[in-house]
Every structure is written in structure tokens, then in C-alpha cells.
Enzyme design. Structure first.
Site, PDB file in Angstrom:
ATOM      1  N   GLY A  95       0.806  -1.218   0.000  1.00  0.00           N
ATOM      2  CA  GLY A  95       0.000   0.000   0.000  1.00  0.00           C
ATOM      3  C   GLY A  95       0.832   1.257   0.000  1.00  0.00           C
ATOM      4  O   GLY A  95       0.302   2.365   0.092  1.00  0.00           O
ATOM      5  N   CYS A 102      12.479   0.316   6.468  1.00  0.00           N
ATOM      6  CA  CYS A 102      13.923   0.076   6.463  1.00  0.00           C
ATOM      7  C   CYS A 102      14.577   0.697   5.239  1.00  0.00           C
ATOM      8  O   CYS A 102      15.559   1.429   5.344  1.00  0.00           O
ATOM      9  CB  CYS A 102      14.220  -1.419   6.511  1.00  0.00           C
ATOM     10  SG  CYS A 102      15.980  -1.803   6.389  1.00  0.00           S
ATOM     11  N   SER A 246      17.499   7.686  24.108  1.00  0.00           N
ATOM     12  CA  SER A 246      18.933   7.463  23.854  1.00  0.00           C
ATOM     13  C   SER A 246      19.203   6.020  23.440  1.00  0.00           C
ATOM     14  O   SER A 246      20.203   5.424  23.828  1.00  0.00           O
ATOM     15  CB  SER A 246      19.753   7.819  25.101  1.00  0.00           C
ATOM     16  OG  SER A 246      19.388   6.999  26.206  1.00  0.00           O
ATOM     17  N   GLY A 247      18.313   5.473  22.641  1.00  0.00           N
ATOM     18  CA  GLY A 247      18.524   4.148  22.077  1.00  0.00           C
ATOM     19  C   GLY A 247      19.280   4.252  20.770  1.00  0.00           C
ATOM     20  O   GLY A 247      19.955   5.246  20.490  1.00  0.00           O
ATOM     21  N   HIS A 397      16.024  -7.402   9.645  1.00  0.00           N
ATOM     22  CA  HIS A 397      16.547  -8.723   9.306  1.00  0.00           C
ATOM     23  C   HIS A 397      15.877  -9.823  10.120  1.00  0.00           C
ATOM     24  O   HIS A 397      15.779 -10.959   9.670  1.00  0.00           O
ATOM     25  CB  HIS A 397      18.068  -8.770   9.475  1.00  0.00           C
ATOM     26  CG  HIS A 397      18.575  -8.265  10.783  1.00  0.00           C
ATOM     27  ND1 HIS A 397      18.693  -6.922  11.067  1.00  0.00           N
ATOM     28  CD2 HIS A 397      19.002  -8.917  11.889  1.00  0.00           C
ATOM     29  CE1 HIS A 397      19.175  -6.780  12.291  1.00  0.00           C
ATOM     30  NE2 HIS A 397      19.360  -7.970  12.817  1.00  0.00           N
ATOM     31  N   HIS A 524      45.662 -13.057  10.011  1.00  0.00           N
ATOM     32  CA  HIS A 524      46.387 -12.005  10.728  1.00  0.00           C
ATOM     33  C   HIS A 524      47.049 -11.076   9.722  1.00  0.00           C
ATOM     34  O   HIS A 524      47.621 -11.544   8.731  1.00  0.00           O
ATOM     35  CB  HIS A 524      47.462 -12.634  11.634  1.00  0.00           C
ATOM     36  CG  HIS A 524      48.315 -11.611  12.323  1.00  0.00           C
ATOM     37  ND1 HIS A 524      47.871 -10.915  13.421  1.00  0.00           N
ATOM     38  CD2 HIS A 524      49.580 -11.181  12.055  1.00  0.00           C
ATOM     39  CE1 HIS A 524      48.830 -10.089  13.811  1.00  0.00           C
ATOM     40  NE2 HIS A 524      49.889 -10.231  12.998  1.00  0.00           N
TER      41      HIS A 524
END
Length: 551
Positions: A95, A102, A246-247, A397, A524
Site C-alpha cells: 500500500g 527500512c 537514547s537508544g 533482518h 592475521h
């Protein structure tokens, strides 16, 4: 993916909604009532029709489709693609705009703003550049509209990608608002018009997402007082912005605004900012993301009344009240207010009573298989709900994963998503990411259920790649059972934390324990060695012998 875990109001809700866009279909076969549009690409239509014929079986004779999905956000899109893979004739009703919140007003455009503003911050940090042997002459400037256009263009690109991916697999895209008639029938179309129609399916998935939650007393004018929807348009860069909550959403916007020169004040109802974070990580985040920047905060207060202003002429006024007593304790005047108090499920117009369903705090009740439950707690045959609308885990997700799980259950494969294994991330600079429980949650659960919890920690300052980048701020911690080796959670704050977290989330999803993970090898020098150090630092009561190498 942008995530919300704020508790700045007495109602805590979270994220994502679906809305409308014209779509092109690619296939000649249509149901008489289904409004689909043919694709014009001669180079792909023939090939796609052949593929569709081989992949998508005919729907059961008494239905138009095997599956109808209401909502073409990330969750609906993921479900549609998996349904086709499972041989289901599928339609998706939208719609609004393909991609939902997102893609259009959330995770995707916010990453564009963060990427651009992050470059501005980096290039203005002359001390950091000098440490790398780089000098920048003069001031670093930015084009606000150019940054805003980057976010808009990215959303358009991803939206088109999602639409084309569904068309290529033979998913019929039907345009209009959906209304459920019964558990196998859906009407769709624009209100008050003759467009749309009615379609039937063996299964229906509700994937309608969510909308920004605005607490009572806050007047939104979408210019000086606005939610993330308007904030992502970056119409202007206020000199002083108050962020209510504050999220994750609030933190990400604070990262953008301070990089572009704004001052920020957080207004948080809880005793501490970032209340959803592991406490140790929250302290690190405050030290790295808050204290060095033009950010301050007030806690234990509610923004009980917010009155819009006029940019450059009249400030926004904020009435602050004590969280417990609700007594007015202060008044603030700022240039703009971003309301980041979470998301509310969007189920308007679905006609849920037609299937005997009542929402719970606005959410559609479901079981672990994503089957919708009626008001008596019984499964509504053929109806499923995924994503923000069911409230289990309001992440894009997670919605997609729930959709895949629902499809598996439809075709007879028992499946239940382990939500504790679903990762989340906050895309600040540096990033914060986690999976599973906080240390506090794990210890509380251990005390109740009688098991042990142990912690392994490391610093990015011990990582060669982070040191090479001169970005070694941050830490990582692993929460685990020292007897079984089971991972209960992992928290990372540091360079590319959002990419690193998946090693732990996949291990949790697959039931892999530290007894096996300790023997994994990482290249590494890479940031992935941060995870390796956590694994090696985990002390287990019983050490497992390494598995024999394949010959």
C-alpha cells in the site's frame, strides 16, 4: 539495520512500516482481479517466464495463490523470495513504497547519512590525520543537500533492487491497501477508487511493519519537531537538537548531527542513558560517543510537552517532568527536537476482527512458528504474521528471518527462529553490536535457573589492524557458560563491530560451543582476531581435544 530499544516513555515500542509505490510485473498470466503490470524488458521477460514456469507451481485450484504477503518491506520481501524457492505461487500486496520503512525511512538512508557525516568527522579530525602522516589544508566543508541526496538516491536504488528481484522470480506485485475478509481472502486497492480487487490464497502473511511512536503531549510539525522519518530527509542542520530517547536511533542521529556541527542533548526517562545496553558497554559508549562530543543529557525525566518553533526565529519549548512523580521540573528551549521513542505496530485497516484476532498492545499475537493466534489463543489456520507487527523482535533482518521460518512451516518443515541468535547493531563511529543477552540478563537468568556465567574480554588496543588504522578505541566481551561452552551473548564496541558480530550470532544459531570455536583460525592481522582473542580467553572447566583435521 537501524534498531530501537528506548524506554523514554511509559510505552516502549519499536520500528518499521510499509507504504506504497507503483510496481511493474513481468508475467502474462494474471488473475482477473489482480492488478499487475507487464515489464517492458525484452531481454529478460522470456528467460524469466521460463524460470517461473520451472520454479513456481500452479496454486491449488481453489485459490489464486499459494501465498499472499501483505507488506513489501524487508520482511515481506524475504518471505516472498523464499516462498518462490519452495515452489509457491506468490503475490505481495503493497500500500506504499516497496521496501517499507527500512529501505525508505530507516536502516538504508540512515547509513548513507552516517557514511557521509562520518567522512566529515574524520577529515576534520586533524590530529588523527597527522598521526597517519596526513595533513589537510583549510577547513573541510560539506553540502547538506548533497548528503541528503545521497540518502534519497540510495533508498531509490535499493527499492528498485528489491522490486526487480521479486519480479524476476515471478512474484506478482499488487498495489493498494489490504483488508482481510477471511483467513484465505484479501481485498486490496486505494480507498474510494475502483482499482485493486480481491484475491485468495492458501496462506496469508501479515508483514505490515510499524510507524514512529510519538508520546502524548508532543506536537510534531515535521520541521522543528520530527521523528526519524523526517529527520532522514536532512532538510536542515539545527544548531541545537534535543533527542528524546537514547537508544539506537537517537545515538545514530547524534552521530550524524554532531559530525555536521550540531550540539545535542539527550532526554532519557531511565536513570542511565542507553538503558538497553550491557552496562559495561554503555559506559564505554558514553566515554567514546558522548563525552568527547558536543553532547549532554538529562535522565529520569519525561518530555511531557513539546511545542514546535520556527527555524531561525522561535525556539522549540520542552517541558520536562520527573519520571516518577510526573511533576514539571524544568523547561528547555532548543532549535529542534527529534522524537526517538520507538516504534508502534501498524495494523490499521487489516480488519483483524474478521479472523477473530485481537491485538495485544497493538501487536498481532503469534506462536513460535509465526502462526497468528485468535483471541482465544487458538491458531488461525492459514494466517501468519512476521516482523514489527508481531513485536517479537523489531529488526528488519529479524522480520526476514521470521518470514523464511514461516515459509518452512507452511511446507511442513518444523522451524522456530532462535531470536537470541539474531544480531543487532548501532552504526555510530565506532559501531556497537551485540547478540544474545547482556551480562546482567545472563547473571539474573543463571541465578534463577542455576547455571554458571563467565566473561571473557579484550580491547581493540590489543588488535594490530585497529592499531594500524589508529582506531583502537573500544572493547569486546563474551558471555558464556564455562561448563558447556555455550555462548549466551557477545557485545562489541569498536571498528566494524557490526560486521564482526556475525561470527558469534552464527555460532549461537548453529549451537556451536567454545569447545569447537577455540580451534578456529583467523587471518592475521585482521579485526576478526578480536573475536579469536575472546574465544581463547574463555576458561572452560573441561578442555576439549581438537578435532582431527580432514585429510
Amino acid at each position: 539495520t537501524m534498531v530501537v530499544m528506548t524506554t523514554t516513555t511509559t510505552t516502549t515500542t519499536i520500528r518499521r512500516t510499509t507504504t506504497m509505490s507503483a510496481a511493474r510485473g513481468m508475467f502474462a498470466q494474471q488473475h482477473a482481479a489482480a492488478k499487475t503490470l507487464r515489464a517492458t524488458s525484452k531481454t529478460t521477460s522470456g528467460r524469466t517466464n521460463v524460470r517461473r514456469a520451472t520454479v513456481v507451481r500452479a496454486a491449488e485450484k481453489k485459490y489464486d495463490y499459494d501465498l499472499i504477503i501483505i507488506g513489501a518491506g524487508v520482511g515481506g520481501h524475504g518471505a516472498a523470495l523464499h516462498a518462490v524457492e519452495r515452489g509457491m505461487k506468490t503475490a505481495i500486496i503493497e500500500g506504499g513504497e516497496i521496501g517499507g520503512t527500512c529501505v525508505n525511512r530507516g536502516c538504508v538512508p540512515s547509513k548513507a547519512l552516517l557514511a557521509a557525516s562520518g567522512r566529515v568527522r574524520d577529515m576534520r579530525n586533524k590530529e588523527h590525520l597527522r598521526s597517519l602522516g596526513i595533513s589537510v589544508d583549510g577547513d573541510v566543508s560539506y553540502d547538506r543537500q548533497g548528503i541528503a541526496d545521497h540518502a534519497t538516491n540510495l533508498a531509490a536504488t535499493i527499492r528498485g533492487n528489491l522490486q526487480r528481484s521479486m519480479e524476476a522470480l515471478g512474484v506478482d506485485i499488487l498495489i493498494g491497501a489490504a483488508k482481510i475478509e477471511d483467513n484465505h481472502t484479501v481485498q486490496y486497492g486505494a480507498p474510494g477508487t475502483i482499482t485493486g480487487g480481491k484475491v485468495t490464497a492458501k496462506n496469508i502473511i501479515i508483514a505490515t511493519g510499524s510507524t514512529p511512536f510519538v508520546p502524548p503531549g508532543i506536537e510534531v510539525d515535521h520541521k522543528t519537531v520530527f521523528t526519524s522519518d523526517a529527520g532522514l530527509k536532512l532538510d536542515w542542520v539545527p544548531e541545537w537538537v534535543a533527542i528524546i530517547g537514547s537508544g539506537y536511533i537517537g545515538l545514530e542521529f547524534s552521530d550524524v548531527y554532531t559530525a555536521l556541527g550540531s550540539d545535542v542533548t539527550f532526554i532519557e526517562a531511565m536513570p542511565n542513558i542507553m538503558p538497553g545496553f550491557d552496562k559495561e558497554i554503555a559506559k564505554q559508549a558514553e566515554r567514546i560517543l558522548i563525552q568527547p562530543r558536543n553532547i549532554d543529557y538529562v535522565t529520569n525525566v519525561l518530555a511531557t510537552k513539546v511545542t514546535p518553533g520556527i527555524p531561525g526565529q522561535k525556539p522549540v519549548t520542552i517541558e520536562l517532568s520527573d519520571f516518577k512523580t510526573r511533576e514539571v521540573v524544568d523547561t528547555m528551549e532548543v532549535d529542534a527536537v527529534l522524537v526517538a521513542t520507538g516504534r508502534a505496530p501498524y495494523t490499521e485497516g487489516l480488519n483483524l476482527p474478521s479472523i477473530n484476532v485481537e491485538t495485544q498492545r497493538g501487536f498481532v499475537p503469534v506462536n513460535e512458528k509465526m502462526q497468528v493466534l485468535d483471541k482465544d489463543g487458538k491458531v488461525v489456520e492459514g494466517v501468519w504474521c512476521i516482523g514489527d507487527a508481531n513485536g517479537k523482535m523489531m529488526l528488519a533482518h529479524a522480520a526476514s528471518a521470521q518470514g523464511i521460518s514461516a515459509i518452512e512451516n507452511m511446507v511442513g518443515n518444523d522451524n522456530a527462529l532462535n531470536h537470541l541468535s539474531v544480531p543487532a547493531a548501532c552504526f555510530t563511529h565506532p559501531e556497537v553490536a551485540f547478540v544474545g543477552m547482556t551480562e546482567e540478563q545472563a547473571r539474573a537468568k543463571a541465578e534463577t535457573e542455576g547455571f554458571e556465567v563467565a566473561i571473557s574480554k579484550t580491547s581493540f588496543k590489543a588488535n594490530s589492524k585497529a592499531l594500524a588504522e589508529k582506531e583502537a578505541e573500544g572493547m569486546a566481551k563474551l558471555i558464556y557458560n564455562p561448563t558447556s561452552g555455550e555462548i549466551y551473548g557477545m557485545w562489541i564496541m569498536g571498528l566494524h563491530a557490526a560486521d564482526l558480530i556475525h561470527e558469534a550470532s552464527n555460532a549461537m544459531a548453529n549451537g556451536t560451543t567454545l569447545k569447537e570455536l577455540k580451534f578456529n583460525v583467523h587471518a592475521h592481522p585482521t579485526l576478526a582476531e578480536v573475536i579469536e582473542v575472546l574465544y581463547h580467553g574463555a576458561e572452560l572447566h573441561e578442555k576439549a581435544a581438537p578435532k582431527a583435521l580432514a585429510r
